[in-house]
Design an enzyme around this catalytic site. Sequence first.
Site, mmCIF file in Angstrom:
data_model
loop_
_atom_site.group_PDB
_atom_site.id
_atom_site.type_symbol
_atom_site.label_atom_id
_atom_site.label_comp_id
_atom_site.label_asym_id
_atom_site.label_seq_id
_atom_site.Cartn_x
_atom_site.Cartn_y
_atom_site.Cartn_z
ATOM 1 N N ASP A 155 -0.703 -16.391 28.659
ATOM 2 C CA ASP A 155 0.662 -16.140 27.319
ATOM 3 C C ASP A 155 -0.097 -16.900 26.350
ATOM 4 O OD1 ASP A 155 1.083 -18.979 27.642
ATOM 5 O OD2 ASP A 155 2.669 -18.958 29.244
ATOM 6 N N ASP A 206 5.453 -12.886 36.483
ATOM 7 C CA ASP A 206 5.611 -14.396 37.033
ATOM 8 C C ASP A 206 6.207 -14.457 36.594
ATOM 9 O OD1 ASP A 206 4.789 -15.750 34.181
ATOM 10 O OD2 ASP A 206 5.367 -14.240 33.666
#
EC number: 2.4.2.29
Length: 377
Positions: free
Chosen positions: A92, A271
């Site tokens: 991320d 996720d």
Amino acid sequence: MDFELQYTDPKSDARAGKITTAHGEIETPIFMPVGTVASVKAVHMRELKEDIKAQIILGNTYHLYLRPGLDILRQAGGLHRFNGWDRPILTDSGGFQVFSLADSRKLKEDGVTFRSHIDGSKHLFTPENVVDIQRTIGADIMMAFDECTPGTADYQYARQSMERTLRWLARGLKRFDETECPYGYQQTFFPIVQGCVYPDLRRQAAETIAALGRDGNAIGGLAVGEPTEKMYEMIEVVNAILPKDKPRYLMGVGTPANILEGIERGVDMFDCVMPTRNGRNGMIFTRNGIMNMKNRRWADDFTPIDPESDCFVDTQYTKAYLHHLFKSNELLGMQIASIHNLAFYLWLVREARRHIIDGTFSSWKPQMVRQITTRIS
């Protein structure tokens, strides 16, 4: 990166596909265990591969930047070599962590200044240097730097935030296209759709991002305080616009039921820290429902943790034994629970994929949602 759309469900938007990266293939839909600081908490790489059957894991740019730091990762040759994971990694951008640090960050057009949660030191994230950081980490899939808007934000703030995220995206894409992976393999870059719970803002962001034609796209800013049904509505709005021939990643979501609902609406990648975080606190996800292993009812139950599922079940570990470990504060209890929950999540998306391929997803999914949301204790 390459994506092949292999099957679609005849009665929903559920899809099965295959992503090919420099570090291997990923069959979708897929769940990615979260390896925040170069490790999935309490889980060995061998267990991730053999027991959990993970195909890709996630790393966190904010945390890896602070510790171990870019110098160590560069010397190691990237995160794959540092932690020994030779399969795909997604990172991320740190946008969610910046959102979480509301009391110690300042957001401006150039980027975000923040103070480390470790030692209070001051740092700056910009769309450009976040690309540079992820290049150094060496992720196969990198995320654009965005502002993760709270789910309760008003329309004016959400619009300003979404527009800023799109401006940051243009800068990040320029930096990505001007640079290369320092380790000699190909990386890819996903834009992120923001817009809070406002359909017109989500549409505007999705249309802008769809026109860019990148290898894949992400949906951010959900499961951050908005009602669950509003989250599902926003997924539908966005996926009606994002290209069907590119993978779609729903960031930070969520419960097993959330994942099945997302798959039904055309999401390919997920996720969440829930399987490991909840597992460390005694919550076990099974095909028949959710158990709290700290409850007294399991103290003399000598049956396997999840005997009816073909996901990871080590039959030497009974409910009674796991209850004992948690009551005794033994670390092994947290480890067993984390491995089991991750294995269950990976089993669930494999089952979803199998039913998509068989053409039975739409009849299987409602029954499975009822089962996995049942509170056994």
